[in-house]
Structures are given as C-alpha cells and as structure tokens.
Write a protein that holds these residues in place. Sequence first.
Motif, short mmCIF file in Angstrom:
data_model
loop_
_atom_site.label_atom_id
_atom_site.label_comp_id
_atom_site.label_asym_id
_atom_site.label_seq_id
_atom_site.Cartn_x
_atom_site.Cartn_y
_atom_site.Cartn_z
N ALA A 1 0.83 -1.22 0.00
CA ALA A 1 0.00 0.00 0.00
C ALA A 1 0.86 1.26 0.00
N ALA A 2 1.99 1.20 0.72
CA ALA A 2 2.87 2.37 0.81
C ALA A 2 3.54 2.69 -0.51
N ARG A 3 3.55 1.74 -1.45
CA ARG A 3 4.15 1.99 -2.76
C ARG A 3 3.13 2.51 -3.76
N THR A 4 1.94 2.84 -3.31
CA THR A 4 0.88 3.34 -4.19
C THR A 4 0.53 4.77 -3.81
N PRO A 5 -0.26 5.46 -4.65
CA PRO A 5 -0.71 6.82 -4.31
C PRO A 5 -1.52 6.90 -3.03
N CYS B 1 -0.60 6.17 -0.22
CA CYS B 1 0.28 6.64 0.86
C CYS B 1 0.24 8.15 1.00
N ASN B 2 -0.04 8.85 -0.11
CA ASN B 2 -0.09 10.31 -0.06
C ASN B 2 -1.41 10.84 0.45
N ASN B 3 -2.36 9.95 0.64
CA ASN B 3 -3.68 10.34 1.14
C ASN B 3 -3.71 10.14 2.65
N SER B 4 -3.77 11.23 3.37
CA SER B 4 -3.73 11.16 4.84
C SER B 4 -4.92 10.39 5.40
N GLU B 5 -6.03 10.33 4.65
CA GLU B 5 -7.23 9.65 5.13
C GLU B 5 -7.15 8.13 4.96
N THR C 1 12.29 -9.15 16.32
CA THR C 1 12.73 -9.91 15.14
C THR C 1 11.80 -9.71 13.95
N GLN C 2 10.58 -9.23 14.21
CA GLN C 2 9.66 -8.91 13.13
C GLN C 2 9.73 -7.42 12.79
N ALA C 3 9.94 -6.60 13.80
CA ALA C 3 9.94 -5.14 13.60
C ALA C 3 11.12 -4.69 12.75
N ILE C 4 12.29 -5.33 12.92
CA ILE C 4 13.49 -4.88 12.19
C ILE C 4 13.34 -5.09 10.68
N PRO C 5 12.93 -6.27 10.19
CA PRO C 5 12.72 -6.40 8.73
C PRO C 5 11.64 -5.45 8.22
N PHE C 6 10.57 -5.27 9.01
CA PHE C 6 9.52 -4.35 8.60
C PHE C 6 10.05 -2.92 8.51
N ALA C 7 10.85 -2.53 9.48
CA ALA C 7 11.44 -1.19 9.49
C ALA C 7 12.39 -1.01 8.30
N THR C 8 13.10 -2.07 7.94
CA THR C 8 14.00 -1.99 6.79
C THR C 8 13.23 -1.70 5.52
N GLY C 9 12.06 -2.32 5.37
CA GLY C 9 11.22 -2.03 4.21
C GLY C 9 10.72 -0.61 4.21
N ILE C 10 10.41 -0.07 5.39
CA ILE C 10 9.91 1.31 5.49
C ILE C 10 11.00 2.29 5.04
N VAL C 11 12.22 2.08 5.51
CA VAL C 11 13.31 3.01 5.17
C VAL C 11 13.54 3.04 3.67
N GLN C 12 13.27 1.95 2.99
CA GLN C 12 13.51 1.89 1.54
C GLN C 12 12.37 2.47 0.71
N PRO D 1 7.13 9.51 4.73
CA PRO D 1 7.57 10.70 5.46
C PRO D 1 8.87 10.45 6.23
N GLN D 2 9.70 11.48 6.34
CA GLN D 2 10.98 11.35 7.04
C GLN D 2 10.80 10.99 8.50
N SER D 3 9.73 11.47 9.11
CA SER D 3 9.51 11.18 10.54
C SER D 3 9.35 9.68 10.77
N LEU D 4 8.60 9.00 9.86
CA LEU D 4 8.41 7.56 10.01
C LEU D 4 9.68 6.81 9.66
N LYS D 5 10.41 7.28 8.62
CA LYS D 5 11.68 6.64 8.27
C LYS D 5 12.66 6.74 9.43
N LYS D 6 12.66 7.89 10.11
CA LYS D 6 13.57 8.11 11.23
C LYS D 6 13.27 7.13 12.36
N LYS D 7 11.98 6.95 12.63
CA LYS D 7 11.60 6.01 13.68
C LYS D 7 11.95 4.58 13.28
#
Length: 813
Positions: free
Chosen positions: A281-285, A287-291, A308-319, A324-330
């Motif tokens: 979903a994050a790779r589609t438009p 993601c730009n819709n706040s709603e 052990t699940q959060a780290i791979p998920f976070a890796t996908g988010i950073v890529q 948003p930078q705030s979520l990538k930072k977290k």
Amino acid sequence: MDRRCAELLPLVCSVLADPKQAPSDDTCLEKLLDWFTDLTAPDSSLLEKNPCLITLITSVCTSKTAEPSIISFALKLAGLLASTEEGFYVLKQQNVLESTFDQEGWSKSSLWEDATVRSGWVQGLRSMVQHQEAMLFLFKKGLIKVVLRLQTDKSLFVASTANQLLAHILNFGELTARCTSPENGGKTEPSVLHKDSRGRPECPEWDDGIVEVIKHVEESLVSGIPLHTCQSLKLVALSLTHCQPHVREMLWQSTVVATEVLLGNGLSSLTQQFMEVLQAAARTPLCNNSESGILTLMETMLCTLKPTQAIPFATGIVQLENCPQSLKKKALGVILLPLELVTVSTDLQELRSDPVEELGFLRSAVEEQLSQRTSCVSVLCLSLSSTAELSSLHLEIPAQSVIPSVTTVLKVCLGMSFSSSPSTSVLRNLIGCSKVQKCALDALANLSQYSESAVYKREVFSILLHYLNSPDIDSTVLQKAFQVILKWLCTCSELPPQDLFPVLKKRLCDIRWEIRDSSLEFLTQLTSDFQENRSYCETFSSSGVPDLLLTLLTDPESYVRASAILALGRTVGIIGKEGVPKSGPVLQEDLARQFVDILAQDTEVFARRAVMRVFTLWLTTSHPASEELLSSVLALGSEDLDWEVKVHTLELAEILINQTLARTGHSTCPYAVIPATHSSGANLTESLHRLQHLKIFAVLLKGLFDCDRPVAQRACSLLLSLKEVITESEVCDLHGQSWVEGVLKEHLEKLDVGADSRKSVGLAGVLSVLDLENMQKNLGQRSDHLENSPHSLMEDILAATCISPEDNVVDCY
C-alpha cells in the motif's frame, strides 16, 4: 509448426485421448504445453490448421475414465489456446469453453476431488484471461465463485494458483462496454459506451465481478479463520500496486478496517502478511492520502511487533520512496536499537537521545532478547544485516554513530576488555560468536563508502588486525576480515597498515589450509591494487613473504598450491622493479620453469589451471616469457585432461596470435590497436612462421576436434578469425607435422588436388577445406538439440504406447 510435427500431431492427440494409451509420465505433457505456448500467437491459425486439438480437449474433458494428469493437460491447453482472441472465438463457437470449464459439470464429477484436475482448471483460466472477452466469459458464467472457493483449497498449490488468478483479475486493465454483432460471426464490437458518474465506461459484468471479489476479501478478513484471512491478505498484497485506481480504493477500504481490527487482536501468525500488505500500500498513491490510514497502521506495527519482526519491517519502510521522514527516522531507530544497546552495555557510549529514546515501547523487548543467547544472536544479526543492506543501497544512515557501534560489536565478539568488566549477559552472549562477527563485517564493509568513514579508519584497521591475529578465529570470519580491509583501503585511499605483513606471514603458515588459501587470495588482490606504489613494493619485498610463497608451491593442499601460483604470478613484477630490494632468487625465469614443471607433474587440476592463468597474466602485463617456455606451456596445456586447462591454453594462444599479428598490422581481435607505422600485410608470413614455431596451429587444430565442446568452440572461433587474416598467398607448409596428418586424411580428399600437391599444403589450404562456419553453428547448439525437439518428443509419446508401462523408461528430455 513444421510439416513433420503437423503429421504426427493427430496421432499424438488420439493417443492422449485414449485412456488405455495415455502416458503415465506427465513431464511429456508439460513439455507439449511449453511447445504450444511458443506456437500460440495472434493470427497463428493454430486451431484452424489442427482441429485435432479441439477433438482432444472435448474428448478428454467429457471422459469419465481419463487420467487426472491428462484432464489437467487438456484444461491447461484449452486455456492456452483461448488466450488469443482468435482462438477464443473458435473454441467459443464450437461450445468447447462452456463444456470444458462448466462448473456444474465438474462439481458433480468425482474427478474434481483430485487436486491435479482442480489445478489444471484454475491454470487453464489463468492462461485464458489475457483479453477482455475471456474476462467477461469468466464473470458471465459465474466461474468467479468457483475461483473464490478454490482460494482456500486444501491443496496449497491450488489455493496459491487461485490467488494468482484473482490478483490477475483485480489487476486487469479497464474494460469497456461491448455488444454482440451477429454480422461479424458472433464476435463482439465496441458499442456506444455508457459512462458512470466518474466518466468511466460502464461494464456491469466487470463491475459486479470486482465487487464480488472485494466483498469476499472483506468477509474473509473478519471470518476468524486463519487460512481464509491469510489468503486474502496475500491477495491484497499482490493486487494493490497494479490495479486500477478505483479498484485500489475499493480494495483498500474493504481492507483497512479489518486490518485495524486484526492488529488489535494480536494475530502474530499473520504478521508477515500484514507487513506485505502495508508495504504494498505504501508503494501506491494511497500513501499520499492522509485519510487512507496507511502511515498510522505502519507506525502501529512498528510499536507492536516483536523485535525480530519489527526490524525487517522497518528496513522495508526506510527503503520506501514516498514515506515521510519522521516515520523513516523512527524505523531507522528500530533497526539500530540492538546495536545501540550493545554499545551502552560496554560503558563506552551513552544511549543516544535521538531517535532511540523515542522507542521506549521497544527497548525493553530488545533488552530481554539480548539477555538470552539464542535470541541475542538473532536480533543482533538482523540489525547488522539490515544496516548492511541499507548502506549497500546508499541510503542515508547516521554513519558517525553506526560505525563505532559496529566496531564495538566486533570487539565484544573477540572478547576484548573494556573500561569496566563485561559482566552483562549481553556481552557474554556475543563472545566468540562467528555468526554475529560475519554480519558485523558485512555491515562494516558497506559502511566504508560514507564520507564519515575516513575519521574511523585507524580504529577500523586496528580491530581488523586484531581479528587477523586472533588464534582461534573462524576461517570464514578471517576471509571476510580480509575483504573488509581491501574495501576500506580502496575507499579511504590508504596504504596497508605497517603491522599487516607480520600478521600475514603468520597466517600463511596457519595449520588450517582454508586460512592459508584466504591469505594468499588476499595478498594477490592487495598486490594488484598497490603494485604501482613504491612504498608498498619496498615493504613487500623486505617482508619475507616472497620466500614463504615459494614454499607454498609444494603445499599438500591443491587449493593452496593454486593460490600460491597466482600470488607469485602477480607479485613477481614487484621483485624485479628498479630500486626495489630483491629478496632471494625470485626471478620470473626461475618461476616460469617451476610452473612448467607443475603443469607437467601436478596431479590436481587447480594448480595446472593457475599456471595457465599466470602465463596469460604475464603476456598481458608486459612480462613475456621465452618462446621455448611458451611452446612447452602450449604443448602441455593442449594435452591436459582437464577441459578448463585446455580452454586457458587457447586463451594464451589467442593472446600470442594477436600480439604477433599486431606487429604486422593484422589482428584477430576487432578491438586491437594496430600501430600506424606498419602496412597491412607486411611481414605476415614471418609472423605466421613464428606462430608455427610456437606450435600454436597444432594447439588450435587439436582443440577443434576435442571432445569437450567449450574447447572446440574456442578453437573454432580462433581458426575462423585466422581464416579472415590469412590469404592463399601466405603459405605456411604444414606437411610432416603429426597433428595435421589426420586432418589431411579426413578432410583434404575433398580438395580436387593430387597427392603431390597435398604434401605442400599450407595453413590457408587447411582452413579453406574445414567447414569452420558449419562447425561453429553445430558447436553452438545444445547437445540434446535433436532429442529435445518437439518432433522427438511426439515420437517418444507414440513409442511409449508400444511397450508395457513397466518397460516405459522413455526420457522425454
């Protein structure tokens, strides 16, 4: 389809349709499908020219005694033939599609209980639905209901195939309204389009079908049945990024509410599917819709997942590009948290306030896992692997804090002491752990590319030298440490540390052959990188390493002998450099003679291959050997039993040919630089005589008739190149040479020349007789090109009907 295959096809179809004759081995059926796939194309008229295919499909699909594998084949074939609009119309006019994919008929048949039949049915539909008419057929006939049931089939293969078909339906391009035109043989033509409120063409069957699929997804997600939920989540993940915008919105609206509920129920078994849906979903438009709520859901996942699940998920988010930078930072903080906590445990650094302290919700869970050895290794390796992955993609990470953290982990694993006693369980769990060491070294290698890395080079080289010096280091860890040193030396433009050669000498004498071999490979690469640096050359020559390399030529392990040959071949140029002090009688001529002896006597192929590679290296780096030695090398290499040695011999011959002919303004290499001072054809005969003296023609002709195809291919290519250079006027008398006698006997009788003329035949004459172009064509074909042909396949199927099943050992490949 060629004539021979067209003649056999009706016979093969009749055999397949007969339950008493059909082959039991379904590999031949899959091979037939592959062939039909190649033949199926718009306007191919395959069905018109081969009506036996329709007869086969109808006969098998209405049979009550056919084998499930044959039925599955017929269903797949029907879908494949209907994948083009032309084939679809032919099958539809003859009511083949209705009878073949009739859901009511199959539901009443006991054959439907066989997963092979259900799988063939779904795969047939999947092949067919490539155009609008096939899609409308699927919806109008109610087949979508069957597909939705099969999405949760007890056979995982059937369920997976059904899911792929549903994803294809959701991802199908926009349909337009169509109407039937009796004047056009029942084909459909565009009608006056009715538009909906959004301006899209209305197509009731398509819209109703999509709604039915999406409603099914929504019901499955809240069904409470894990299998149904899992399959629908997979379907959503497969579909979101490729479907039409209005379909995507409908699909996400039916998914988001159910996903929020499921996350609240803590269904950890579906975590992977949740992550895939959110990342899609994050790779589609959306993601730009706040709603849409995607970002909120992703942040919720970060907060609730296990480390052990959060780290791979976070890796996908950073890529993600549009995150948003705030979520990538977290997300980056989640990835680096285990590294930070290990660093804090050493009392060498305080916990950074940004962004780690914001992750209090995760810190206690990570600390708990770090306190137990198994989970400690697992979570830390995930953190390090993600760091390596992100840095390899050149993504922005805080290298100024990550590099010290990684080096700290390496120190802990080595058991190095810190300012306070390493009494915490975290540190004890990591001491001597080679798995963590390898992950940390991978991360450190990739971190070298960041601009901040130069500040830490001294510390990095220090810890790497400790690893090289460690007596009980794992051999694979040591190999990675060597690779990291090379990477950091290259990116930091640094000379090797002064302490490196004493450690390297120690490793060259290690009792473990793997470490001796890795050390030699490292030395070879190091010399290749720094052979032009005078300081390095002086240090190497006076280090005592060259003498050690000579002793390793007689190492009991063949891999080590081969690596020593390559190392000496690379380093010999340093010893003889002007102004560089020599260490012992290490001269190229002496080495060359030793290498020739190895080529003649070593029983292991690795050392012999290495010798050929060294002579090739010398010829291409201005270190030529004498013609006498080269002639011996070529003769020995061409007689070797190993095909790779023979190929390397031909590579050496090619270099000699190009270098010799280049002096006369000729070359077999299209990219060779020819000196302008030489006229075309000048001294060509003299050059050919030099090549003859080196016995290169013997090597090429011997290679041409070699039993190993790669050898023959290379020799044929070289002879073809020579044929273009040599003219009839350039005569090289080959009479009396042993290798040419067989060629003369086998091929030269084709020439209309007398026996006396043959005695003085030249190289050009031999090359003109040999059909090199045809030989090259034949050598380029696969060895099974005849047996693997469709004609041979059908002959095998027909032949199998003439023998009993227990004697049927036909290999359709």
